[in-house]
Motif scaffolding. Sequence first.
Motif, PDB file in Angstrom:
ATOM      1  N   ALA A   1      36.948  42.054  24.953  1.00  0.00           N
ATOM      2  CA  ALA A   1      38.252  41.909  25.919  1.00  0.00           C
ATOM      3  C   ALA A   1      37.841  42.320  26.638  1.00  0.00           C
ATOM      4  O   ALA A   1      37.991  42.182  27.500  1.00  0.00           O
ATOM      5  N   ASN A   2      36.783  43.961  26.725  1.00  0.00           N
ATOM      6  CA  ASN A   2      36.280  44.967  27.622  1.00  0.00           C
ATOM      7  C   ASN A   2      35.449  44.382  28.703  1.00  0.00           C
ATOM      8  O   ASN A   2      34.518  44.560  29.704  1.00  0.00           O
ATOM      9  N   ALA A   3      34.070  44.292  27.097  1.00  0.00           N
ATOM     10  CA  ALA A   3      33.003  44.289  27.450  1.00  0.00           C
ATOM     11  C   ALA A   3      31.776  42.742  27.514  1.00  0.00           C
ATOM     12  O   ALA A   3      31.685  42.443  28.117  1.00  0.00           O
ATOM     13  N   TYR A   4      32.388  41.821  26.712  1.00  0.00           N
ATOM     14  CA  TYR A   4      31.977  40.576  26.209  1.00  0.00           C
ATOM     15  C   TYR A   4      32.161  39.553  27.325  1.00  0.00           C
ATOM     16  O   TYR A   4      32.100  39.136  28.198  1.00  0.00           O
ATOM     17  N   PHE A   5      33.727  39.597  27.132  1.00  0.00           N
ATOM     18  CA  PHE A   5      34.465  38.689  27.864  1.00  0.00           C
ATOM     19  C   PHE A   5      35.285  39.487  28.367  1.00  0.00           C
ATOM     20  O   PHE A   5      36.574  38.416  28.130  1.00  0.00           O
ATOM     21  N   PRO A   6      35.646  39.727  29.761  1.00  0.00           N
ATOM     22  CA  PRO A   6      36.735  40.632  29.918  1.00  0.00           C
ATOM     23  C   PRO A   6      38.228  39.641  31.077  1.00  0.00           C
ATOM     24  O   PRO A   6      37.105  38.801  31.623  1.00  0.00           O
ATOM     25  N   LEU A   7      39.145  39.851  30.743  1.00  0.00           N
ATOM     26  CA  LEU A   7      39.446  39.146  31.252  1.00  0.00           C
ATOM     27  C   LEU A   7      39.795  39.257  32.881  1.00  0.00           C
ATOM     28  O   LEU A   7      39.643  38.519  33.852  1.00  0.00           O
ATOM     29  N   ALA A   8      39.373  41.074  33.122  1.00  0.00           N
ATOM     30  CA  ALA A   8      38.850  40.984  35.061  1.00  0.00           C
ATOM     31  C   ALA A   8      37.093  41.162  35.151  1.00  0.00           C
ATOM     32  O   ALA A   8      36.736  40.958  33.796  1.00  0.00           O
ATOM     33  N   PRO A   9      37.248  40.348  36.069  1.00  0.00           N
ATOM     34  CA  PRO A   9      35.882  40.297  36.397  1.00  0.00           C
ATOM     35  C   PRO A   9      35.276  41.844  36.406  1.00  0.00           C
ATOM     36  O   PRO A   9      35.426  42.822  36.828  1.00  0.00           O
ATOM     37  N   THR A  10      33.633  41.719  35.656  1.00  0.00           N
ATOM     38  CA  THR A  10      33.052  43.295  35.548  1.00  0.00           C
ATOM     39  C   THR A  10      31.965  43.159  37.099  1.00  0.00           C
ATOM     40  O   THR A  10      31.831  42.754  37.566  1.00  0.00           O
ATOM     41  N   ILE A  11      32.677  44.336  36.982  1.00  0.00           N
ATOM     42  CA  ILE A  11      31.898  44.578  39.010  1.00  0.00           C
ATOM     43  C   ILE A  11      31.226  45.789  38.509  1.00  0.00           C
ATOM     44  O   ILE A  11      30.859  46.490  38.226  1.00  0.00           O
ATOM     45  N   ASP A  12      29.470  45.206  39.399  1.00  0.00           N
ATOM     46  CA  ASP A  12      28.567  45.638  39.140  1.00  0.00           C
ATOM     47  C   ASP A  12      28.314  47.217  40.558  1.00  0.00           C
ATOM     48  O   ASP A  12      29.106  47.223  40.876  1.00  0.00           O
TER      49      ASP A  12
END
Length: 595
Positions: free
Chosen positions: A563-574
């Motif tokens: 849910a949080n790392a592989y395919f997060p619902l919210a885009p991951t910001i670098d």
Amino acid sequence: MSVASVPQTVSPDLTSRTIAYFSMEIALAPALPTYSGGLGMLAGDTLRSAADTGAPMVAVSLVHRHGYFKQALSPSGQQSETDVIWNPSTLPPAGKSVTITMQGRAIKVSAWRFDVVGVTGHVIPVFLLDSDIEGNDPYDRTLTDHLYGGDTYYRLCQETVLGMAGVELLHELGCLPSVYHMNEGHAALLALGLLEDQIEGKPLSTATEADRLAVAKQCVFTTHTPVPAGHDQFGRDQMYAVLGQERAEALERFGCMHNNLLNMTYIALRFSRWVNGVAMQHGKVSQEMFPEYHVESVTNGVHAATWIAPPLQRLFDDEIPRWRHDNQYFRSVYGIKPSRIANAHRVGKRKLIEAIAERTGEALNESVLTLGFARRVATYKRASLLLQDPKRLARIAKKIGGLQIVFAGKAHPADTAGKGLIQEVFEIAGKISRGSLRILYLENYDWELGATLTQGVDVWVNTPRRPYEASGTSGMKAALNGVPSLSILDGWWIEGCAEDVTGWAIDDGDNDDAEAASLYDKLENRIAPLFAKPNAWARMQQHCIAMNGSFFNTDRMLGQYFANAYFPLAPTIDESPSAEKLGEESAAKSVTASV
């Protein structure tokens, strides 16, 4: 060592596997010496939950033909080590091999496949890389022999095989994951392999910041330790000798050095979009260690069906049969009479006592309060804190009608201080283990002994020096068997301790004497009186399973990664800084931040 009893299946379609899990060690089966301790156990439990839940994963590790080591202890506690040699040819071959360039020469790498099979038959294939191939340089043929063996040069070669050959092999097998999970920094050089793929054969000198970000979007990194020795570092000369000038210059340019050393943690940090510690507190500590990067936390867990004793498994199968598919059902343990849980645990305690008698010839008493302390032996884990005041411990044992303490644990072959700690435990035990106080140290702590201990003791003890316990998982295994913990508030126990409900916290003190005094106070005034009340103790066993078992499991943990790392619902910001912003001054500041 044979693994013929381990069933293998037809290899699944690798093109559908979207997550690649890389780990230097993975505990796959008791017969396979492919792990050393907690990191490998966590990796194995993660893959077992992935198989149970149908996760689209594949895993990569090394074959470790000579294992970690088998421990023998002399009467004075002096540790000696021997190889644990096994034959991987009892496993099916991967069917492909790859060639990478390392140390200025080509090295061919093949792999063996081990299938982790879940409760519904879903398979997670694990590829164990093997460099012992005819035609390779004699030195290169040994690189996949010893887990954490050899010198730093050997280790850098090993980690190059894991990362770079691992990526190449997956691609050769038709597996093109969208997510690469680095389980600790040992696997960080997979990022270099991905960077070479990203630039499609062009010189690494042409790789740009955009290329780094493209690789980072594919990578997830879990750091497991706040102990400096746990972060692999290699000399600049070794980096150039093993990886070659072009690759070494690229790593320098992208900010992967610290104090003029190649730092595997910094490679992983620079080339990942998600970084996490393995408990809430560890995430905070890691954030302080690496302030230029954003560090999250996902608290570790254990695979319930692997670690719960058979009598409890049968009880749960009867009363809450969905527990194998969904560990949240452990909350339903409140619908089972506590006395039935206590009776099932009693069978596990009896098995432990029988195992001890078989190993040592010593007969323990089933009705006497029994403490367990077993883990990798390192000085920060303070195995001897329980014995800090031998006279007081002996008085407590006499007062409460008897006390039994069972130790186990291996020190790394090169850890002189850790070996000395084992001898210290032996020395103290030799002076006070008599009458109402019995102290034993069991040799060759491994998967099977760990299970027997966590399933059979009455209380699990953990005494790390704060804040060096990243998580810890042995206490989680104990909790799933209805065993409360007596522990320093560090790692997972900060989240798992409900005082007098799931166990007890050892109060923080200014020194070892103060913390030992708190341990003795809890043992004498809280634990022993409760243990003398069978109904109340059974209720605590029920709380341990319902409260801690339902959360500290790899089913929950893996769900959080998805849910949080592989395919997060919210885009991951670098949020990592660009290479231009990473000078030696800021890098030095990050690693010297307070822990």
